[in-house]
Design an enzyme around this catalytic site. Structure first.
Site, short mmCIF file in Angstrom:
data_model
loop_
_atom_site.label_atom_id
_atom_site.label_comp_id
_atom_site.label_asym_id
_atom_site.label_seq_id
_atom_site.Cartn_x
_atom_site.Cartn_y
_atom_site.Cartn_z
CD1 TRP A 12 -2.12 -1.96 0.19
CD2 TRP A 12 -2.96 -1.12 2.25
NE1 TRP A 12 -3.40 -2.58 0.59
CE2 TRP A 12 -3.94 -2.30 1.76
CE3 TRP A 12 -3.56 -0.50 3.36
CZ2 TRP A 12 -4.91 -2.61 2.51
CZ3 TRP A 12 -4.76 -0.63 3.97
CH2 TRP A 12 -5.51 -1.62 3.67
CG HIS A 99 10.10 -0.93 -2.11
ND1 HIS A 99 9.79 0.34 -2.91
CD2 HIS A 99 8.98 -1.67 -2.62
CE1 HIS A 99 9.00 0.23 -3.80
NE2 HIS A 99 8.46 -0.89 -3.77
CD GLU A 169 9.02 -4.23 -6.57
OE1 GLU A 169 7.71 -4.22 -6.76
OE2 GLU A 169 9.66 -3.42 -5.62
CB SER A 214 3.86 -0.85 -14.25
OG SER A 214 4.43 0.40 -13.67
P1 PGA Z 1 3.63 -0.25 -8.72
O1 PGA Z 1 4.58 -0.43 -7.56
O2 PGA Z 1 2.73 -1.49 -8.78
O3 PGA Z 1 2.95 0.79 -8.48
O4 PGA Z 1 4.74 0.06 -9.81
C1 PGA Z 1 5.20 -1.51 -7.29
C2 PGA Z 1 5.93 -1.68 -5.93
O5 PGA Z 1 5.65 -1.50 -5.06
O6 PGA Z 1 7.32 -1.75 -6.12
#
Ligand code: PGA
Length: 253
Positions: A12, A99, A169, A214
């Site tokens: 979130w 992250h 990511e 995304s």
């Molecule tokens: P997003 O974020 O799905 O809005 O690109 C992904 C994330 O939390 O890293």
């Protein structure tokens, strides 16, 4: 959490602004996840909402609670920080570390590594985010990823590596307009699994790699079905109940 299910991490971030909205989002999300046959979820709200959200402790539970970060010490003079033991005491079972938004604020690999070890020491699972900032045809991103894995997973062994989930990511795909294409996700997640398999001598099938960046209702199902990842880490679209419903249903089909 059942391993035969795909994992959805709902990150979130710093949303929603009001606790009433957070409560509504949480109960609607839990209902959607509980109706799914193929998905289990880890909902990661901001720290301040953690005490308000309770989930069942049954063996077959479909929803767990995660935190978005933590510090690596147990307690002490660390103004503003939250320790893993505090989170575990609140019923949190997973903690995101590394992250890219935390890394952008200055978090280095050594700190990510310490946080990951502290999370595991407190009996929880660490969701370790890795990903390259950019990609080119020379394959430099593969060297970057290998190095990040080496540094971030330092100090683990064959047994406690099972308490780690990798969230791949690519930084350029987070908060962007497009996700990475499923074929490239397939190749990269396999590359990540291979490194971990060689380093820790653990079966490929025991390594959990998620994709994040995304993800939305137009691509969630193809990423899951074509790229063979173990799940998704979803940011913005985990706040949109209709979109979340579509994503879960498309994975269930
Ligand atoms: P997003 O974020 O799905 O809005 O690109 C992904 C994330 O939390 O890293």
């Amino acid at each position: 959490m059942k391993r035969n299910k795909k994992i959805i991490v709902a990150n979130w971030k710093m949303n929603p602004a009001l606790s009433e909205d957070a409560k509504k989002l949480f109960s609607k999300s839990v209902k959607l996840f509980e109706a799914s046959n193929k998905v289990s979820a880890i909902i990661c709200p901001p720290f301040v909402y953690l005490s308000k959200f309770k989930v069942s402790n049954s063996k077959n539970k479909k929803v767990s609670i995660g935190a978005q970060d933590c510090w690596y010490e147990r307690s002490g003079a660390f103004t503003g920080l939250i320790s893993p033991i505090m989170l575990s005491d609140m019923g949190v079972s997973h903690v995101i570390v590394g992250h890219s938004e935390s890394r952008k604020r200055g978090e280095v690999d050594d700190v990510v590594n310490k946080k990951m070890l502290a999370v595991i020491d407190s009996g929880m699972t660490a969701i370790v985010c890795i990903g390259e900032e950019k990609r080119n045809d020379s394959g430099d991103h593969l060297t970057f990823l290998r190095d990040q894995i080496e540094k971030n997973l330092k100090g683990l062994n064959k047994n406690n590596i099972k308490k780690v989930i990798i969230a791949y990511e690519p930084v350029w795909a987070i908060g962007a307009s497009f996700a990475m294409d499923p074929h490239s996700i397939y190749e990269t997640s396999l590359f990540i699994k291979k490194i971990i398999n060689e380093k820790f001598k653990i079966l490929i099938n025991d390594i959990v790699v998620l994709y994040g960046g995304s993800v939305d209702s137009s691509n969630a199902s193809s990423i899951i079905k074509e790229s063979n990842v173990d799940g998704l880490l979803i940011g913005r679209q985990s706040l949109e109940v209709d979109s979340l419903k579509e994503m879960i249903e498309s994975i269930d089909r």
